[in-house]
Design a protein around this motif. Structure first.
Motif, PDB file in Angstrom:
ATOM      1  N   TYR A 215      -3.804  11.283   0.970  1.00  0.00           N
ATOM      2  CA  TYR A 215      -2.361  11.396   0.733  1.00  0.00           C
ATOM      3  C   TYR A 215      -2.093  11.970  -0.656  1.00  0.00           C
ATOM      4  O   TYR A 215      -1.309  12.903  -0.806  1.00  0.00           O
ATOM      5  CB  TYR A 215      -1.708  10.018   0.888  1.00  0.00           C
ATOM      6  N   ILE A 216      -2.739  11.416  -1.662  1.00  0.00           N
ATOM      7  CA  ILE A 216      -2.525  11.872  -3.038  1.00  0.00           C
ATOM      8  C   ILE A 216      -2.941  13.338  -3.182  1.00  0.00           C
ATOM      9  O   ILE A 216      -2.217  14.145  -3.764  1.00  0.00           O
ATOM     10  CB  ILE A 216      -3.290  10.986  -4.037  1.00  0.00           C
TER      11      ILE A 216
ATOM     12  N   ALA B 236      -7.792   1.544   3.962  1.00  0.00           N
ATOM     13  CA  ALA B 236      -6.668   2.357   3.483  1.00  0.00           C
ATOM     14  C   ALA B 236      -7.065   3.317   2.366  1.00  0.00           C
ATOM     15  O   ALA B 236      -6.408   4.351   2.177  1.00  0.00           O
ATOM     16  CB  ALA B 236      -5.546   1.441   3.010  1.00  0.00           C
ATOM     17  N   ILE B 237      -8.112   3.008   1.630  1.00  0.00           N
ATOM     18  CA  ILE B 237      -8.456   3.812   0.449  1.00  0.00           C
ATOM     19  C   ILE B 237      -8.710   5.288   0.784  1.00  0.00           C
ATOM     20  O   ILE B 237      -8.165   6.164   0.113  1.00  0.00           O
ATOM     21  CB  ILE B 237      -9.606   3.160  -0.342  1.00  0.00           C
TER      22      ILE B 237
ATOM     23  N   LYS C  37       0.888   4.149  -2.916  1.00  0.00           N
ATOM     24  CA  LYS C  37       0.778   5.599  -2.717  1.00  0.00           C
ATOM     25  C   LYS C  37       1.868   6.340  -3.488  1.00  0.00           C
ATOM     26  O   LYS C  37       1.581   7.352  -4.143  1.00  0.00           O
ATOM     27  CB  LYS C  37       0.875   5.955  -1.223  1.00  0.00           C
TER      28      LYS C  37
ATOM     29  N   ASP D  80      -7.421   6.999   3.166  1.00  0.00           N
ATOM     30  CA  ASP D  80      -6.108   7.554   3.500  1.00  0.00           C
ATOM     31  C   ASP D  80      -5.252   7.757   2.252  1.00  0.00           C
ATOM     32  O   ASP D  80      -4.535   8.749   2.143  1.00  0.00           O
ATOM     33  CB  ASP D  80      -5.373   6.639   4.490  1.00  0.00           C
ATOM     34  N   ILE D  81      -5.316   6.813   1.319  1.00  0.00           N
ATOM     35  CA  ILE D  81      -4.585   6.943   0.058  1.00  0.00           C
ATOM     36  C   ILE D  81      -5.092   8.165  -0.703  1.00  0.00           C
ATOM     37  O   ILE D  81      -4.313   8.959  -1.231  1.00  0.00           O
ATOM     38  CB  ILE D  81      -4.724   5.660  -0.794  1.00  0.00           C
ATOM     39  N   LYS D  82      -6.393   8.319  -0.741  1.00  0.00           N
ATOM     40  CA  LYS D  82      -7.015   9.466  -1.417  1.00  0.00           C
ATOM     41  C   LYS D  82      -6.522  10.782  -0.807  1.00  0.00           C
ATOM     42  O   LYS D  82      -6.078  11.689  -1.518  1.00  0.00           O
ATOM     43  CB  LYS D  82      -8.539   9.348  -1.313  1.00  0.00           C
TER      44      LYS D  82
ATOM     45  N   LEU E 216       0.832  -1.209   0.000  1.00  0.00           N
ATOM     46  CA  LEU E 216       0.000   0.000   0.000  1.00  0.00           C
ATOM     47  C   LEU E 216       0.866   1.259   0.000  1.00  0.00           C
ATOM     48  O   LEU E 216       0.537   2.239  -0.667  1.00  0.00           O
ATOM     49  CB  LEU E 216      -0.949  -0.003   1.202  1.00  0.00           C
ATOM     50  N   ASP E 217       1.987   1.232   0.724  1.00  0.00           N
ATOM     51  CA  ASP E 217       2.911   2.377   0.704  1.00  0.00           C
ATOM     52  C   ASP E 217       3.504   2.567  -0.690  1.00  0.00           C
ATOM     53  O   ASP E 217       3.618   3.695  -1.182  1.00  0.00           O
ATOM     54  CB  ASP E 217       4.028   2.196   1.734  1.00  0.00           C
TER      55      ASP E 217
END
Length: 193
Positions: A55-56, A48-49, A12, A51-53, A8-9
């Motif tokens: 982060y981006i 995680a999705i 990202k 958080d990924i959103k 997942l990292d």
């Protein structure tokens, strides 16, 4: 597969790459990608999705992410039509297979008027990267290869990422690492296992 948090990292990092965000460097290929993972990791990935959103969008203020959950789209269709209670009764009387067949026909799955594709088309922000989620939750009603094939002419400007609980190898989608979903050769694997 490597640990899901490591993958997942890595995901990202790849998703903030300006080349990927601009959909450049693919030749004439569509910018469709698959992030496959062990089905047992579904809840980790689902959590995680968001958080990924974030982060981006934090890393690139111009980046936009739009998430389409296939299962939520299916539910919305049947709730709008007032079919939820009817579906439960039909399943009790005639069984799950009969119900799934009727549900697919009602949604016009894999036809010119496929409701999933219409929904995404109507709600699509052409400037956003698209995340497709809910693949496992929508099975067996919705098949990933069908959605990807039908979205090729809809999602063209920005990348589409399919979060896939299973394996994507050599152009084959294997849902839950058990059910062969069919071949889809046009997507790229985002993160190696």
């Amino acid at each position: 597969m490597r640990p899901i948090n490591v993958r997942l990292d890595e995901l990202k990092d790849k998703l903030v790459d300006p080349k990927l965000l601009s959909n450049k460097g693919l030749g004439n290929e569509v910018g469709f990608y698959v992030f496959d993972y062990e089905p047992e990791q579904e809840l980790v990935v689902r959590e995680a999705i968001p958080d990924i959103k974030k982060y981006i969008e934090r890393e690139n203020s111009e980046a936009k992410i739009q998430v389409f959950d296939l299962y939520d789209i299916v539910l919305e269709f049947f709730e709008q039509k007032g079919y939820m209670e009817k579906n439960f009764k039909m399943e009790d009387k005639k069984g799950s297979e009969f119900l799934f067949d009727k549900m697919k026909k009602a949604m016009r799955i894999a036809t010119e008027r496929d409701w999933i594709v219409q929904y995404i088309t109507e709600h699509l922000d052409e400037e956003a990267m698209i995340f497709i989620t809910g693949v496992g939750k929508a099975f067996p009603l919705i098949r990933s290869h069908t959605v990807l094939n039908n979205l090729q002419t809809v999602v063209e400007k920005k990348p589409l990422i399919l979060f896939y609980p299973g394996k994507y190898e050599d152009g084959s989608l294997k849902l839950f690492s058990r059910f062969l979903d069919d071949h889809y050769y046009r997507a790229f694997k985002l993160v190696e296992n």
